[in-house]
Design a protein around this motif. Structure first.
Motif, PDB file in Angstrom:
ATOM      1  N   GLN A   1     -87.648 -64.363-156.540  1.00 29.14           N
ATOM      2  CA  GLN A   1     -88.420 -64.226-157.770  1.00 29.14           C
ATOM      3  C   GLN A   1     -89.836 -64.772-157.603  1.00 29.14           C
ATOM      4  N   GLU A   2     -89.939 -65.947-157.007  1.00 24.59           N
ATOM      5  CA  GLU A   2     -91.255 -66.568-156.819  1.00 24.59           C
ATOM      6  C   GLU A   2     -92.127 -65.732-155.885  1.00 24.59           C
ATOM      7  N   THR A   3     -91.529 -65.196-154.814  1.00 26.05           N
ATOM      8  CA  THR A   3     -92.294 -64.413-153.850  1.00 26.05           C
ATOM      9  C   THR A   3     -92.793 -63.114-154.459  1.00 26.05           C
ATOM     10  N   LEU A   4     -91.933 -62.418-155.203  1.00 29.90           N
ATOM     11  CA  LEU A   4     -92.344 -61.164-155.829  1.00 29.90           C
ATOM     12  C   LEU A   4     -93.386 -61.409-156.925  1.00 29.90           C
ATOM     13  N   ALA A   5     -93.284 -62.534-157.624  1.00 31.19           N
ATOM     14  CA  ALA A   5     -94.249 -62.840-158.684  1.00 31.19           C
ATOM     15  C   ALA A   5     -95.650 -63.040-158.126  1.00 31.19           C
ATOM     16  N   GLN A   6     -95.743 -63.484-156.871  1.00 31.51           N
ATOM     17  CA  GLN A   6     -97.038 -63.760-156.255  1.00 31.51           C
ATOM     18  C   GLN A   6     -97.444 -62.682-155.246  1.00 31.51           C
ATOM     19  N   TYR A   7     -96.655 -61.616-155.139  1.00 29.53           N
ATOM     20  CA  TYR A   7     -96.847 -60.666-154.050  1.00 29.53           C
ATOM     21  C   TYR A   7     -98.141 -59.874-154.207  1.00 29.53           C
ATOM     22  N   ASN A   8     -98.835 -59.716-153.097  1.00 32.42           N
ATOM     23  CA  ASN A   8    -100.062 -58.923-153.068  1.00 32.42           C
ATOM     24  C   ASN A   8     -99.794 -57.644-152.291  1.00 32.42           C
ATOM     25  N   MET A   9     -99.783 -56.523-152.979  1.00 30.92           N
ATOM     26  CA  MET A   9     -99.506 -55.238-152.346  1.00 30.92           C
ATOM     27  C   MET A   9    -100.785 -54.735-151.682  1.00 30.92           C
ATOM     28  N   ASN A  10    -100.969 -55.106-150.414  1.00 34.72           N
ATOM     29  CA  ASN A  10    -102.207 -54.750-149.723  1.00 34.72           C
ATOM     30  C   ASN A  10    -102.063 -53.520-148.822  1.00 34.72           C
ATOM     31  N   ILE A  11    -100.942 -52.807-148.941  1.00 36.39           N
ATOM     32  CA  ILE A  11    -100.737 -51.567-148.192  1.00 36.39           C
ATOM     33  C   ILE A  11    -101.032 -50.392-149.124  1.00 36.39           C
ATOM     34  N   PRO A  12    -101.904 -49.470-148.745  1.00 39.37           N
ATOM     35  CA  PRO A  12    -102.183 -48.311-149.607  1.00 39.37           C
ATOM     36  C   PRO A  12    -100.922 -47.487-149.850  1.00 39.37           C
ATOM     37  N   CYS A  13    -100.829 -46.947-151.056  1.00 42.81           N
ATOM     38  CA  CYS A  13     -99.661 -46.139-151.423  1.00 42.81           C
ATOM     39  C   CYS A  13     -99.996 -44.656-151.415  1.00 42.81           C
ATOM     40  N   ILE A  14     -99.078 -43.870-150.870  1.00 42.29           N
ATOM     41  CA  ILE A  14     -99.119 -42.418-151.002  1.00 42.29           C
ATOM     42  C   ILE A  14     -97.937 -42.051-151.883  1.00 42.29           C
ATOM     43  N   VAL A  15     -98.231 -41.514-153.060  1.00 43.79           N
ATOM     44  CA  VAL A  15     -97.215 -41.304-154.089  1.00 43.79           C
ATOM     45  C   VAL A  15     -96.765 -39.848-154.075  1.00 43.79           C
ATOM     46  N   LEU A  16     -95.487 -39.656-153.821  1.00 43.13           N
ATOM     47  CA  LEU A  16     -94.905 -38.316-153.799  1.00 43.13           C
ATOM     48  C   LEU A  16     -94.482 -37.953-155.223  1.00 43.13           C
ATOM     49  N   SER A  17     -95.129 -36.944-155.752  1.00 48.17           N
ATOM     50  CA  SER A  17     -94.913 -36.573-157.144  1.00 48.17           C
ATOM     51  C   SER A  17     -94.407 -35.135-157.227  1.00 48.17           C
ATOM     52  N   GLY A  18     -93.917 -34.757-158.381  1.00 48.77           N
ATOM     53  CA  GLY A  18     -93.425 -33.401-158.569  1.00 48.77           C
ATOM     54  C   GLY A  18     -92.410 -33.345-159.688  1.00 48.77           C
ATOM     55  N   HIS A  19     -92.231 -32.162-160.272  1.00 45.81           N
ATOM     56  CA  HIS A  19     -91.264 -31.997-161.347  1.00 45.81           C
ATOM     57  C   HIS A  19     -89.854 -32.351-160.878  1.00 45.81           C
ATOM     58  N   THR A  20     -89.001 -32.635-161.831  1.00 48.06           N
ATOM     59  CA  THR A  20     -87.593 -32.909-161.549  1.00 48.06           C
ATOM     60  C   THR A  20     -86.984 -31.750-160.759  1.00 48.06           C
ATOM     61  N   GLY A  21     -86.277 -32.096-159.676  1.00 48.10           N
ATOM     62  CA  GLY A  21     -85.646 -31.068-158.864  1.00 48.10           C
ATOM     63  C   GLY A  21     -86.477 -30.631-157.679  1.00 48.10           C
ATOM     64  N   THR A  22     -87.638 -31.254-157.492  1.00 48.65           N
ATOM     65  CA  THR A  22     -88.513 -30.869-156.384  1.00 48.65           C
ATOM     66  C   THR A  22     -87.990 -31.351-155.038  1.00 48.65           C
ATOM     67  N   GLY A  23     -87.005 -32.241-155.065  1.00 50.82           N
ATOM     68  CA  GLY A  23     -86.444 -32.749-153.813  1.00 50.82           C
ATOM     69  C   GLY A  23     -87.211 -33.926-153.253  1.00 50.82           C
ATOM     70  N   LYS A  24     -87.835 -34.715-154.128  1.00 52.99           N
ATOM     71  CA  LYS A  24     -88.672 -35.828-153.664  1.00 52.99           C
ATOM     72  C   LYS A  24     -87.865 -36.856-152.882  1.00 52.99           C
TER      73      LYS A  24
END
Length: 341
Positions: free
Chosen positions: A129-152
């Motif tokens: 809990q303590e680690t996640l509360a202080q976590y710094n997400m310094n890795i860029p995100c590539i977000v896979l998006s699409g309508h339901t059923g797209t097979g993401k």
């Protein structure tokens, strides 16, 4: 028997072959455990419940005596299980109390040299809990998006098998993310999700991943809530929006959910969204489900419920968006790879 702190335990895991042994009951272990642990329970779920009842209704001493009576008959079998383990053994229970102390003491008397985790899994939970509360997400995100059923989800698994850095949030949650997402799954609670998430984040850091690919998810996935740092990182990430023909999306959903194997679960789940839909469409879907015409029911749900909700949610992303048109999951996979760094 030697007690070690959580910090010492984690250091051992990094530098030596270490086996974490959870001696709590199978039910406790299934609900929440330190990732990578094995379960050698001192008591079954039934025995633990019995001892707890005696503790509350009779006395502490009577509960101890009953626990000793049950445990003593198991010691030879427990010793054999511990003796077969290789590497450094660390034993834990909930608070580092009687169960882990008993097990570690007996194994030490038999010539084995286990460690006991001071504070038990509760100390691990506090650290998570303590680690996640202080976590710094310094890795860029590539977000896979699409309508339901797209097979993401399938796309994420294929990308991971090809060596791409992937964070599969639905796998961590044990849930597919929709009102039907629990069907055929074993949903995790928040404690288990947090533990698995932190393990995955650490692995990405250790591997020096230049980015991470994940699915566009809402804040809540099944029983769990995503941490704020992850939501912010996703909203600022680069989006790859996948579009498939609706007939292919229907096929994907039927293959994933196998509705004919879970007809009652499907109807029960639909009843939870039925009141949010226009009545004529809701009635048509209910009729299709009753007649087990699942392809028609899915197509109607996509058109009159899920697609409009997705279009609204997709407006929340602030990063660059790349849209791809694909015939099926295989075609989408190839086009996604062309966009990846």
């Amino acid at each position: 028997m030697h007690d070690i702190s959580l910090e010492q335990c984690m250091s051992l895991r990094e530098h030596k072959e270490t086996v974490l042994v959870d001696v709590r009951s199978p039910g406790e272990f299934k609900e929440y455990r330190i990732p990578g642990s094995i379960n050698i329970p001192l008591f079954t779920d039934h025995e633990r419940a019995e001892i707890g009842t005696i503790y509350k209704q009779v006395s502490v001493e009577a509960a101890k005596e009953r626990g000793l009576e049950i445990a003593s008959a198991k010691l030879p079998s427990l010793y054999k299980q511990f003796k077969e383990l290789s590497g450094t053994v660390v034993i834990y229970c909930w608070r580092g109390g009687m169960r882990s102390r008993t097990m570690a003491t007996v194994m030490s008397l038999m010539g084995l040299k286990p460690y006991r985790l001071s504070g038990g899994i509760r100390s691990y939970r506090q650290w998570t809990q303590e680690t996640l509360a202080q976590y710094n997400m310094n890795i860029p995100c590539i977000v896979l998006s699409g309508h339901t059923g797209t097979g993401k989800t399938e796309l994420l698994r294929l990308l991971r098998s090809d060596g791409y850095p992937v964070l599969d949030l639905e796998w961590l949650a044990g849930h597919r993310g929709s009102v039907f997402g629990h069907i055929g799954q074993a949903p995790n609670n928040q404690k288990m999700f947090d533990a698995l998430l932190l393990e995955q984040l650490k692995r990405l850091q250790e591997n020096k991943a230049p980015y991470v690919i994940l699915e566009a998810e809402s804040r809540r996935v099944g029983k769990v809530v995503l941490p704020e740092f992850l939501m912010q990182a996703k909203q600022c990430g680069t989006v790859i929006d996948v579009n498939l023909p609706i007939k292919q999306r229907v096929r994907n959903i039927l293959a994933d959910y196998q509705p004919s194997s879970h007809p009652e679960d499907i109807r029960e789940a639909f009843s939870r969204i039925q009141r949010r839909m226009h009545t004529p469409y809701a009635n048509s879907i209910a009729d299709a489900l009753r007649l087990e015409n699942y392809a028609e029911a899915v197509a109607l749900m996509l058109e009159h419920y899920y697609d409009s909700r997705y279009d609204h949610a997709s407006e929340q992303y602030a990063g660059t968006t790349h849209s791809i048109e694909a015939e099926d999951v295989g075609d989408a996979l190839n086009k996604i790879k062309e966009l990846l760094p």
